[in-house]
Write a protein that holds these residues in place. Structure first.
Motif, mmCIF file in Angstrom:
data_model
loop_
_atom_site.group_PDB
_atom_site.id
_atom_site.type_symbol
_atom_site.label_atom_id
_atom_site.label_comp_id
_atom_site.label_asym_id
_atom_site.label_seq_id
_atom_site.Cartn_x
_atom_site.Cartn_y
_atom_site.Cartn_z
ATOM 1 N N LEU A 86 -8.389 3.069 0.283
ATOM 2 C CA LEU A 86 -7.589 1.971 0.811
ATOM 3 C C LEU A 86 -6.842 1.248 -0.309
ATOM 4 O O LEU A 86 -5.678 0.856 -0.151
ATOM 5 N N ARG B 283 -3.797 3.002 -1.314
ATOM 6 C CA ARG B 283 -2.707 2.847 -0.347
ATOM 7 C C ARG B 283 -2.090 1.450 -0.383
ATOM 8 O O ARG B 283 -1.186 1.154 0.395
ATOM 9 N N HIS C 280 -3.987 -1.659 -0.284
ATOM 10 C CA HIS C 280 -4.836 -2.769 0.139
ATOM 11 C C HIS C 280 -5.465 -3.426 -1.089
ATOM 12 O O HIS C 280 -5.745 -2.748 -2.095
ATOM 13 N N PRO D 52 -1.161 -3.726 2.590
ATOM 14 C CA PRO D 52 -0.068 -3.361 1.673
ATOM 15 C C PRO D 52 1.184 -4.216 1.842
ATOM 16 O O PRO D 52 1.927 -4.434 0.866
#
Length: 323
Positions: free
Chosen positions: A183, A186, A188, A235
């Motif tokens: 995560l 990506r 986060h 994000p």
């Protein structure tokens, strides 16, 4: 020769000097849920909606032998909504030597009459915010109370489960650590919120319930460190969720509140936030984590069980309606 009639307790409002006797009778009557003077002061006497007329006590020769606490909202939880049709009963008890005399029914009827006199046509036992004592009735611990409430017309609404998990030897599972890394890759971001982050975090908590935002504000203004909270940003920069411990009564072992933005669920953010918080709790030397309220079959309930929590008590939320 006829027996001397047993003295009949007088029902009246709470008044100064009742506290010590009331707490002693409470602890004798509800051994699964004893209370201290400090908790009674915080949850009941300092509640913004406390009215001594609603705390009905059974007085026998100056001693409290039973009590029931009815409350109506005089200060809104949020906005201007005083919920004018709704009342709550948070607790009631009868000292064991005075049971099976009809005293419990008298107390509850007195409380319902008081609430009806203030226009309340719906009464819930016992999920009142901001200061509930328990989520509802533990029917396994108090079967006599369950029968009495049912006889007075209280009907089940739903079940709330309390869960616990031991933390001795706790380690974050490898698959959760890998998912956290995925995560993060990506976009986060997980970590302790900054002061500025609290604006978005409290806004998200308000979307769940104003009581959660209140609890977070109260614990932080009371001196709790920010690292009691783990937050997550998506994000795109939105506050995605948070988990925390120690928000209620300064109890480090108590987990929650905990939430993930609705449209961002399903990505495993909740699992990561939960375990990051458990990891911090263990680092503080906490031996266990617990909370009072979730739905056993809810997504949160499934997540807790998959994370090692087990149900320790079940509470039934009950409702009485006029007519």
């Amino acid at each position: 020769m006829s027996a001397t009639p047993r003295p009949r307790p007088v029902l009246r409002p709470f008044r100064p000097g009742d506290g010590r006797s009331l707490l002693a009778a409470w602890c004798r009557s509800a051994p699964d849920d004893p209370i201290t003077a400090a908790r009674f002061r915080t949850l009941i006497l300092l509640d913004p909606n406390f009215d001594p007329e609603g705390l009905r006590v059974a007085d026998l020769d100056g001693q409290v032998v039973g009590a029931v606490y009815a409350v109506r909202r005089r200060t809104p939880l949020a906005g201007t909504d005083l919920e004018p049709d709704v009342g709550w009963i948070l607790f009631f008890f009868v000292d064991p030597p005075h049971r099976r005399t009809g005293l419990g029914r008298r107390l509850l009827t007195d409380a319902l009459d008081w609430l009806r006199g203030h226009g309340r046509t719906r009464v819930d036992f016992a999920p009142y915010a901001p200061h509930y004592v328990l989520p509802g009735l533990d029917r396994a611990a108090y079967p006599e109370a369950a029968r009495l409430l049912a006889g007075l017309g209280f009907r089940p609404r739903y079940e709330a489960a309390a869960m616990d998990r031991g933390l001795v030897g706790y380690r974050m599972p490898d698959e959760v650590r890998r998912h956290e890394a995925a995560l993060t890759a990506r976009g986060h971001r997980f970590g302790t919120p900054s002061d500025d982050d609290l604006v978005d975090l409290l806004g998200l908590a308000e979307e769940f319930t104003p009581d959660w935002a209140r609890a977070i504000r109260q614990c932080l203004t009371g001196g709790a460190p920010l690292d009691r909270i783990v937050s997550a940003r998506a994000p795109d920069g939105r506050m995605a969720g948070w988990a925390m411990h120690g928000a209620y009564d300064g109890t480090a072992e108590r987990f929650g509140p905990f939430g993930v933005r609705k449209e961002l669920r399903g990505a495993g953010l909740g699992k990561v936030l939960l375990h990051l918080t458990l990891e911090r709790m263990r680092a503080l030397g906490v031996h266990g984590a617990w909370f009072l309220w979730t739905g056993e079959q809810s997504p949160a309930g499934h997540l807790y069980r998959a994370s090692g929590f087990t149900t320790t008590r079940r509470f039934t939320v009950l409702r009485w309606e006029a007519g």
